[in-house]
Design an enzyme around this catalytic site. Structure first.
Site, PDB file in Angstrom:
ATOM      1  N   GLU A  94       0.960  -0.756   0.108  1.00 27.01           N
ATOM      2  CA  GLU A  94      -0.221   0.142   0.209  1.00 27.01           C
ATOM      3  C   GLU A  94       0.637   1.119   0.104  1.00 27.01           C
ATOM      4  OE1 GLU A  94      -0.444  -2.826   1.572  1.00 27.01           O
ATOM      5  OE2 GLU A  94      -2.955  -2.630   1.473  1.00 27.01           O
TER       6      GLU A  94
ATOM      7  N   PHE B  64     -11.577  -7.327  14.036  1.00 29.91           N
ATOM      8  CA  PHE B  64     -10.709  -7.995  13.226  1.00 29.91           C
ATOM      9  C   PHE B  64     -10.435  -6.497  12.208  1.00 29.91           C
ATOM     10  CE2 PHE B  64      -9.378 -10.247   9.066  1.00 29.91           C
ATOM     11  CZ  PHE B  64      -8.987 -10.730   9.469  1.00 29.91           C
ATOM     12  N   GLN B  65      -9.428  -6.107  12.031  1.00 31.79           N
ATOM     13  CA  GLN B  65      -8.640  -5.341  11.049  1.00 31.79           C
ATOM     14  C   GLN B  65      -8.933  -4.006  11.235  1.00 31.79           C
ATOM     15  OE1 GLN B  65      -8.260  -7.082   7.066  1.00 31.79           O
ATOM     16  NE2 GLN B  65      -6.264  -7.793   7.813  1.00 31.79           N
TER      17      GLN B  65
ATOM     18  N   LYS C 125     -17.768  -0.882   6.073  1.00 27.70           N
ATOM     19  CA  LYS C 125     -18.446  -2.281   4.936  1.00 27.70           C
ATOM     20  C   LYS C 125     -19.294  -1.894   4.281  1.00 27.70           C
ATOM     21  CE  LYS C 125     -17.043  -6.325   3.667  1.00 27.70           C
ATOM     22  NZ  LYS C 125     -16.446  -7.943   3.261  1.00 27.70           N
TER      23      LYS C 125
ATOM     24  N   MET D  28      24.307   9.390   2.509  1.00 28.44           N
ATOM     25  CA  MET D  28      23.864  10.735   2.564  1.00 28.44           C
ATOM     26  C   MET D  28      23.876  10.296   4.210  1.00 28.44           C
ATOM     27  SD  MET D  28      23.028  13.318   3.192  1.00 28.44           S
ATOM     28  CE  MET D  28      22.362  14.101   1.432  1.00 28.44           C
TER      29      MET D  28
END
Ligand SMILES: Cc1cc2nc3c(=O)[nH]c(=O)nc-3n(C[C@H](O)[C@H](O)[C@H](O)COP(=O)(O)OP(=O)(O)OC[C@H]3O[C@@H](n4cnc5c(N)ncnc54)[C@H](O)[C@@H]3O)c2cc1C
Ligand SMILES: Cc1ncc(C[n+]2csc(CCOP(=O)(O)OP(=O)(O)O)c2C)c(N)n1
Ligand SMILES: [Mg+2]
Lengths: 163, 578
Positions: B50, B112-113, B162, B479
């Site tokens: 993602e 959940f999630q 959802k 760097m």
């Protein structure tokens, strides 16, 4: 310097945490915060007391204005205004001290709003400094509980914070 | 028209004119993915992580000026997107992120999630919404695009539970043509009185400089900036984010300013008497030590965000408004004004600047037996005729790309400046290539950065986005190593990876072409060969001088006039490193 910032904000869940989050994320200090819906139920009014240099207060007001949920705000310190805070103090009493507490409450225009055989609850409104003075004036050992609303304020005269 | 919530999301995106969604599926967005499956107007790009989705959408947005669109599932999908959201936020990039959320009735139950996406992203979005009512869904999406793209742009999250996308619940659909938000009215034009004052100050300046930034790119005002600068004859410096907003090959351009800016740009800032900051935000990489910043200058600042003005540096004349209309307003007043900038003063000023220029602060050792990273970028510039889209990661390679690839057009230089997100370059390049399939797109990266989103090589194959990856491989987090060399007596603590993958094989494993280059004379032919492979993604693993540093450098806590130059430090070629 101490500033009282008065904010009209959308009455939506999450709006309060946007303001609180802004202060913690940017390291601004927040002394007190009060919030309640207004006569227009879609809006809440928030009063926030903060301290900082002029530069910091300028950033605070700009950053607050930048929040999409903030509709309008004013810094009450910029104009003549009235400030009030509500306090309730629960005090342990004995027969000997009752008289004195009633006297103190009267001087500060407080009201005794609850009485039990061993306690008083004193209600008082006024500028925060007056409430501080009352607390300082009574024996600290007798205080069971102090509840303060945090100051809220309104500007004098015809000007007002509205849509 | 009656649609269910999932269809409303997709139809709204279509009505908004969205070309691509960058996303990754999961439980909370399955209804949405089913709606995506049943249409092909809005194309979905399946990334491999993602974070890649957000950077690809971001690259697309930076190159086109249109908002990038991201779709992720709840929980881990949402948290994986946060780095990319913050990256877009710091650079003011318009983006709309649609995140799935657990069904409304179970929000708050540690379902959940479930993560509090609105809470997690609050400090790194311009605004966010939790959709509570399917009948408000289309309007909320419209508002998200409106907020993301107007004023100071930024990412906006729309968190969609959802149940809101339930295929069984249909409601009337109408996508609003316009929305307004009573508490949100960004300024467009500037205050006339302030503009007048600013012009008066500009016309009396003896040592003026234009300091312009990302706001000129975001505000599509390159043309106006160029005209403004040409009319006045003032020198122009750009921030890292502003590169390309003013043509780098123009003689009035003095280069980038700041920590790794040119000697002439920083000295001119330091000595100037009037600075006009245009869509730039006085970042600490630019100002260095604040107490020593431009001690002689009066500052004019044009910015659409009042909070950017006088945030770190107090300015004399603030102008709140969008760059483009404000510059138009200014140009009009300048043209009408009989007073012109002092020729004599400007001549003296330019003579002084030429002297600073003659230091040639970007010179490097061209005789080296090792591949110099600067040389690679110069060759990249020549091979692409200066007309490529260059994305980059974060590190030394990013600075060399900024210093040695003179961008003449805006939106060609695509990098993470504010957050400095390693892993940005590759997915961003994919987003750019999707937007401009006929243009050359190269990602300048480093051996450490590229490993942070390397999985997107797979996305590049699936969607046939032939990009060229220029890996300036110094086997160091260069760097970090440079700072350790300067400030920690060369104690190279964990800035070296003992195991670096064989990038050629890795590229091949992902179905691309890999090339390894370790001699200076191979650089040019390899680049030519790579760019000749029009339909292939090519990974050029270029082994560069490991000891090379970025110069000039203003070390932490120093002022603009206190730069460390390469000449002073000697060439580093033959120094042995651990
Ligand atoms: C390793 C590393 C090194 C770096 N070194 C340097 C360096 O040497 N020099 C350097 O410059 N940067 C450097 N940076 C980048 C730096 O961190 C900042 O990202 C950058 O300086 C900010 O650029 P900017 O001021 O143009 O602002 P941006 O972040 O581009 O912000 C744009 C400003 O313009 C305003 N704006 C947006 N749209 C409009 C509009 N339409 N009209 C008016 N105003 C608008 C915004 O409100 C904002 O204030 C470095 C970054 C990294 C990762
Ligand atoms: C996600 C992330 N983690 C850590 C850093 C700190 N950091 C900045 S540059 C850099 C090293 C980059 O190394 P490399 O990609 O090899 O580039 P080089 O400097 O060698 O060109 C690191 C670790 C960062 N910017 N981003
Ligand atoms: Mg490296």
């Amino acid at each position: 310097m101490r500033h009282i910032i008065s904010i009209l904000i959308e009455n939506e869940s999450g709006a309060l945490s946007r303001v609180a989050g802004l202060f913690s994320a940017r390291g601004y200090n927040i002394e007190s915060l009060t919030v309640a819906p207004t006569e227009d139920p879609s809006l809440s009014r928030m009063t926030l007391v903060t301290r900082g240099s002029d530069d910091i207060i300028e950033q605070i007001t700009k950053q607050l204005n930048k929040l999409i949920d903030v509709v309008k705000l004013i810094d009450l310190a910029d104009s003549v205004h009235i400030e009030r805070e509500l306090m309730m103090v629960k005090i342990k009493t004995t027969e000997h001290t009752r008289e004195e507490i009633r006297g103190m409450a009267a001087i500060f225009r407080g009201k005794i709003i609850d009485v039990t055989p061993t306690t008083y609850v004193v209600e008082m409104t006024g500028p925060s400094s007056k409430l501080d003075a009352f607390i300082a004036g009574i024996d600290g050992g007798t205080i069971i509980e102090v509840v303060r609303s945090g100051p809220t304020g309104i500007s004098r005269g015809e000007k007002g914070l509205h849509l | 028209m009656e649609l269910n919530g999932a269809q409303i999301v997709i139809q709204s995106l279509k009505d908004e004119g969205v070309e691509y969604i960058f996303g990754y599926p999961g439980g909370a967005v399955l209804h949405l993915y089913d709606a995506i499956f049943q249409q092909d107007d809005v194309k979905h790009i399946l990334v491999r992580h993602e974070q890649g989705a957000t950077h690809a959408a971001d690259g697309y947005a930076r190159a086109t000026g249109k908002p990038g669109v991201v779709l992720v599932t709840s929980g881990p999908g949402a948290t994986n997107a946060v780095t990319g959201i913050a990256t877009a936020y710091m650079d003011s990039i318009p983006m709309v992120i649609i995140s799935g959320q657990v069904p409304s009735p179970v929000i708050g139950s540690d379902a959940f999630q479930e993560v509090d996406m609105v809470g997690i992203t609050r400090p790194c979005v311009k605004h966010n919404f939790l959709v509570k009512d399917v009948t408000k869904l289309a309007e909320t999406i419209k508002k998200a695009f409106y907020v993301a793209t107007t004023g100071r742009p930024g990412p906006v999250v729309v968190d969609v539970p959802k149940d809101i996308t339930d295929p069984g619940i249909k409601v009337p659909y109408k996508y609003p043509k316009k929305v307004s938000i009573r508490s949100y009215n960004p300024a467009v034009t500037g205050h006339k009185g302030q503009i007048k004052k600013a012009v008066d100050l500009l016309l009396t300046a003896q040592k003026p400089i234009i300091y312009s930034g990302g706001g000129v790119v975001l505000g599509e005002a390159s043309k106006e900036l160029t005209e403004f600068a040409h009319t006045l004859g003032f020198p122009v410096t750009n921030t890292l984010m502003g590169l390309g907003a003013y043509p780098a090959t123009d003689k009035q351009f003095v280069g980038m300013l700041g920590m790794h800016g040119t000697y002439e740009a920083n000295m001119a800032m330091h000595e100037s008497d009037v600075i006009i900051a245009i869509g730039a935000r006085f970042d600490d990489r630019v100002t260095g030590k604040l107490d020593e910043f431009c001690p002689h200058a009066q500052i004019i600042h044009i910015d659409v965000d009042p909070a950017s003005i006088s945030k770190t540096v107090k300015v004399a004349i603030p102008i709140v408004g969008e760059v483009k209309p404000v510059l138009e307003q200014m140009l009009e007043i300048i043209r009408e004004n009989k007073k012109k900038p002092s020729k004599k003063a400007l001549e003296n000023w330019w003579n002084q600047i030429e002297q600073w220029r003659s230091v040639k602060c970007l010179e490097y050792d061209r005789e080296s037996r090792l591949i110099k990273p600067q040389y690679v970028i110069e060759q990249l510039y020549e091979v692409t005729k200066g007309d490529a889209y260059i994305t980059s990661d974060v590190g030394q390679h990013q600075m060399w790309a900024a210093q040695y690839y003179p961008f003449d057009k805006p939106r060609r230089w695509i990098n993470s400046g504010g957050l400095g997100t390693m892993g940005f370059g590759l997915p961003a390049a994919i987003g750019v290539k999707l937007a401009f399939p006929d243009s050359e797109v190269a990602c300048v990266t480093g051996d450490a950065s590229i490993q942070m989103c390397i999985q997107e090589l797979s996305t590049a194959l699936q969607y046939k986005t032939p990009i060229k990856i220029i890996n300036l491989n110094n086997s160091y987090m260069g760097m970090v190593r440079q700072w350790q060399e300067f400030s920690y007596e060369s104690r190279y603590s964990h800035s070296y990876m003992d195991t670096i993958p064989e990038f050629v094989k890795l590229a091949e494993a992902y179905g691309h072409v890999g090339m390894r280059i370790d001699k200076p004379e191979e650089v040019r032919p390899a680049l030519e060969e790579a760019f000749a492979m029009k339909d292939r993604t090519v990974f050029l693993d270029i082994l560069t001088d490991r000891t090379e540093n970025v110069y000039p450098m203003i070390e932490a806590g120093k002022g603009h006039h206190d730069m460390t130059l390469r000449v002073a430090s000697g060439t580093s070629t033959d120094r042995e490193l651990a």
